[in-house]
Design an enzyme around this catalytic site. Structure first.
Site, PDB file in Angstrom:
ATOM      1  NE  ARG A 213     -13.040  -0.025   4.783  1.00 28.15           N
ATOM      2  CZ  ARG A 213     -13.897  -0.248   3.718  1.00 28.15           C
ATOM      3  NH1 ARG A 213     -14.380  -1.642   3.747  1.00 28.15           N
ATOM      4  NH2 ARG A 213     -14.287   0.262   2.870  1.00 28.15           N
ATOM      5  CB  CYS A 214      -8.282   1.175  12.199  1.00 30.62           C
ATOM      6  SG  CYS A 214      -6.588   0.688  11.540  1.00 30.62           S
TER       7      CYS A 214
ATOM      8  CD  GLN B 209      -2.637  -1.165   2.646  1.00 28.10           C
ATOM      9  OE1 GLN B 209      -3.054  -2.195   3.208  1.00 28.10           O
ATOM     10  NE2 GLN B 209      -3.208   0.120   3.149  1.00 28.10           N
TER      11      GLN B 209
ATOM     12  CD  GLU C 243      -9.022   4.009   7.384  1.00 28.64           C
ATOM     13  OE1 GLU C 243      -8.098   3.468   7.864  1.00 28.64           O
ATOM     14  OE2 GLU C 243      -8.861   5.280   7.765  1.00 28.64           O
TER      15      GLU C 243
END
Ligand code: MCN
Ligand code: CUM
Length: 835
Positions: free
Chosen positions: A370-371, A223, A741
């Site tokens: 996802r934070c 990423q 997110e």
């Protein structure tokens, strides 16, 4: 005649343009790491430790070397000769690449085999003989700090125990005073279990070192390609300009593909040694057992309240289990990520947070799924605490929230932990949500249903997320400041290529970035191709995580397009033979102020930049922008869930989910809705079914899709999404805030609050996630909280085979401590009592 272009028609801001990337994906023409085959390519497999904590007495790889087709066997000892047995992590710790002295978690990388094909490599791994001497195992923070606990990181100097950090933030004295003045003190303890991002595509890399050019190319699932390039330059001591990292299509990242993994490093070294391309593709169990997980945190807090419902202060403590190495990718100033974003949307006079991180014999990780750096835990605790406090006060939970929200006129608002909220309309979002869910009617129905023995519940959760790190003053990773970038090249025919320092993994950047260019320049979005992920061509950027792409890289796209427009204006003045001051802009076209029908299009300006520029002007129409945001963006959301709980079985069904998301200006409303639906699905999974836990010997339970459940379309409930509240970010060039997110962050508490609301008559204050039917049933029948790490059923656990392990006494994180010696009866993990 004015050439007014309709922004929606050209695919600009607000257009629900279809995702351009999907064309290749649905045709099976994506280009993922595993799709890449290079001439002469070899395959690497990893041998992993079966034990969670053990001394390595010997490794005998001789049989593996003898297998035909094997080219290389790498062990820690060999890595050590090149100073590569250990690597630095993104949090100033070290991590074993291949174990030398000890293994510290089950699944740890012990050796690698490179062979003609992956099957030979796998067989050869099994031929490696490793002799282990088991050591006592630690599986939770309480055990980590218990007296006599074995020191996991005995490789480190100045590490006498298992504590990684003790950190605090906020105003202790002010918070103490708030508690002295409180009429009511509400308390809550909970465990947010370990969860795993589990993208469909596992991690992998193909390293290709070319001795003739000295160039190392690595195709990989990252990423953050530029961070990897920097890490490879520093760890492998290779010249940075000779390293090219390429992230091709990524099949979901969700935070799993931010860290640096041993597999990447080993494939690189193998390629350098063998001078051939080496491919490593992780399998599903390898991914679940060894790569960056999230959460695994024990939270304990209390809230000082005035009788009328005003919150006076909050005190919180966090115990975070980081596994065997502190490898979080997070801003270096903040030891426990942005956990202190908790309660940001409430107007708290005082707050204080302490946090301790500890090592355990589990895979490293802790921060990402996802934070935005532990915001998920922050918001979960916040909304569970708010629900508990409202119940303690006997107040309506919606009213209690509204009363304590930061009000519209209070922005920009400084939180007691020091964040500056940019903008929001919290009360309005709540109103929209309550109306959509039919709040009053539901409460009446709920009361009536209860008389008939039917348990209905409604859960509310709100969230505000700090998205878009940096600014560079406060946010850096390993000292590298967090900003981002965009490079825009307008070709002479008005077609363009845009590159950014972000890296899409499914979020749709190829679609949405072109829309920003369309909005700024009036070029049709389809004339702009977007490329990310190749460090040889993309401008330097920090990558995609923490929903930072829109706030930072997206802002850079606007800024670079505006630079282009400024130059195009000069070209327009030249073409129109007027001075620049007399030139006006409308979407896609410059015109003469006094004669609006005399104009030139942006495409004509592009052509002029290569064929007819004024004297002295630098030719071409290309530029780069680096964007260092002045602040984070703070989206807000309200999630409402209604459920029915079956008191006989503890099974709960979702009746309705309402989501009201305010992420500022929406570039592509359809993509935003997709992001919210995806996040809500993950939130539902975490609340309902998903966890990876460990038995007392550190065996990972849940490293496969039989145990670690992914919700499919079949079990995922439907969602009702609302987009009517739009509060632009005042500092973002197009007013957008991040959103990727939000629903995963704010969603879980809504489900848990709903189930607890349904069984509120029992007096149960907490059931820890996942809310499996047996845990809900146990809470209903025992009328007690079911807290602590998810219990593992074992034959010799108290209560006999198949018995539910008693809930952990909600006393201390992970229970009473005590270290479990190896091979001991598994005992009662949930209570951590050990032997
Ligand atoms: N967007 C928009 N308008 C806004 C905000 C965003 O149209 N006001 C669009 C963006 O242009 C982008 C998408 O929504 O196309 C998500 O943008 P953003 O919120 O900036 O998030 P990022 O692009 O930085 O994505 C990261 C975020 C994170 S951190 C995780 S984890 C996660 C998530 O995205 N991983 C995902 N969503 C995911 N979605 C998919 N399909 N796959 C993942 O791995
Ligand atoms: Cu925290 S998971 Mo996303 O930030 O890649």
């Amino acid at each position: 005649m004015s050439q007014a272009l309709d922004e929606i028609k050209i695919g600009g801001l607000g257009a629900s343009r279809k995702r351009v990337e999907d064309d290749r994906f649905i045709r099976g023409r994506g280009n993922y790491t595993d799709d890449i085959t290079l001439p002469g390519m070899l395959h690497m497999e990893i041998l992993r430790s079966p034990l969670a904590h053990a001394r390595i007495k010997s490794i005998d790889a001789s049989k593996a070397w003898e297998i035909p087709g094997v080219h290389l066997v790498l062990t820690g000892e060999m890595m050590a000769t090149r100073n590569l047995a250990w690597m630095p992590t993104l949090s100033y710790d070290t991590q074993a690449v291949l174990a030398t002295d000890k293994v510290r978690f089950q699944g740890q990388e012990v050796a690698c085999v490179v062979a003609d094909d992956p099957y030979i490599a796998k067989d050869a791994c099994e031929a490696i003989d490793v002799e282990y001497e088991p050591l006592p195992v630690i599986v939770n923070p309480a055990q980590a700090v218990a007296e006599g606990a074995p020191v996991i990181r005995d490789d480190k100097e100045n590490q006498p125990d298992n504590v990684i950090y003790d950190w605090e933030v906020g105003d202790k004295a002010g918070t103490d005073r708030a508690f002295e003045q409180a009429d009511v003190v509400s308390k809550l303890k909970l465990h947010y279990p370990r969860s795993h991002p589990s993208p469909i595509e596992c991690c992998g890399s193909i390293a290709d070192f070319n001795r003739a050019t000295s160039k190392l190319t690595v195709y990989m699932t990252t990423q953050a390609p530029h961070i990897i390039r920097a890490a490879v330059a520093l760890v492998a001591e290779l010249p940075e300009h000779m390293i090219r990292i390429v992230s091709p299509d990524i099949g979901g990242g969700f935070g799993n593909k931010v860290p640096v993994y041993p597999g990447y490093v080993c494939s690189i070294l193998a390629s350098i040694l063998l001078e051939r391309p080496v491919k490593w593709i992780e399998d599903k169990s390898g991914n679940l057992i060894s790569t960056g997980f999230a959460r695994d945190i024990y939270l304990d807090g209390e809230m000082a309240l005035r009788r009328d419902g005003k919150i006076l202060g909050v005190r919180m403590h966090a115990d975070a289990d980081h596994g065997a190495f502190f490898s979080d990718a997070q801003p270096s100033k903040f030891k426990i990520g942005l956990l202190h974003s908790t309660f940001a949307c409430y107007d708290l006079p005082a707050a204080h947070l302490t946090a301790r991180g500890t090592y355990s014999n589990k895979a490293p990780g802790g921060v990402a799924y996802r934070c935005s750096f532990r915001v998920t835990e922050a918001m979960f605790f916040q909304e569970r605490m708010i629900a508990a406090a409202a119940a303690d006060l006997g107040m309506d939970p919606a009213e209690f929230r509204r009363m304590n929200f930061v009000k519209d006129e209070q922005f920009p608002h400084r939180t007691p932990f020091g964040f500056l909220l940019d903008s929001g309309q919290y009360g309005k979002c709540l109103d929209v949500g309550l109306k959509a869910v039919g709040y009053e009617d539901f409460r009446r129905e709920q009361a009536a249903a209860r008389k008939r023995g039917k348990l209905l519940g409604l859960g509310i959760s709100t969230m505000t997320e700090p998205l878009g790190a940096g600014n560079s003053r406060e946010y850096d990773i390993l000292g590298i400041k967090m900003f981002d970038s965009a490079e825009l090249k307008i070709h002479m025919t008005g077609k363009a290529i845009l590159r950014t320092g972000a890296k899409t993994q499914g979020q749709g950047h190829e679609t949405t970035w072109a829309q920003i260019v369309a909005h700024e320049l009036g070029l049709p979005a389809e004339d702009v191709v977007v490329e990310e992920g190749d460090t040889d061509t993309a401008p330097f950027g920090m990558g995609t995580y923490a929903s930072r792409s829109t706030p930072v890289a997206g802002a850079a796209v606007s800024m670079v397009a505006r630079k282009i427009r400024a130059k195009a204006r000069k070209l327009a003045a030249h073409l129109l033979e007027v001075s620049e001051e007399d030139v006006e802009w409308e979407l896609g076209r410059f015109y003469v102020r006094s004669a609006p029908d005399r104009g030139v299009t942006i495409q004509e300006c592009a052509m002029a930049a290569y064929s007819n520029m004024p004297d002295g002007m630098e030719p071409g129409l290309e530029n780069t922008a680096f964007y260092d945001p002045p602040n984070l963006t703070w989206p807000f959301a309200v999630y409402l869930v209604t459920v029915e709980v079956d008191p006989q079985t503890g099974v709960w069904d979702v009746l309705n989910i309402v989501a009201v998301d305010d992420c500022g200006v929406r570039i592509n409303p359809m993509i935003v809705e997709g992001q919210i639906m995806g996040g809500l699905t993950e939130a539902y999974a975490m609340a309902n079914m998903q966890f990876i836990t460990f038995d007392a010997e550190g065996n990972c339970v849940g490293s496969n899709y039989m145990d670690y459940l992914l919700p499919t379309a079949w079990e995922t409930p439907g969602f009702e999404l609302h987009s009517e509240v739009v509060t632009p970010s005042p500092h973002h060039p197009i007013g957008a805030k991040g959103v990727g997110e939000c629903a995963a962050v704010g969603g879980p508490a809504a489900f848990v609050n709903a189930v607890l609301d349904a069984i509120s008559d029992t007096g149960v204050r907490n059931i820890d996630m996942p809310l499996l039917p047996d845990r809900v049933w146990e809470a209903i029948t025992s009328r007690k909280d079911v807290s602590g790490a998810p219990p593992v059923r074992t034959d010799d656990s108290p209560g006999g085979s198949g018995g539910v392990v008693p809930p952990q006494a909600s006393t201390s994180p992970g229970g009473s401590g005590g270290v479990v010696p190896p091979q001991a009866s598994t005992g009662d993990l949930a209570s951590g009592s050990g032997v």
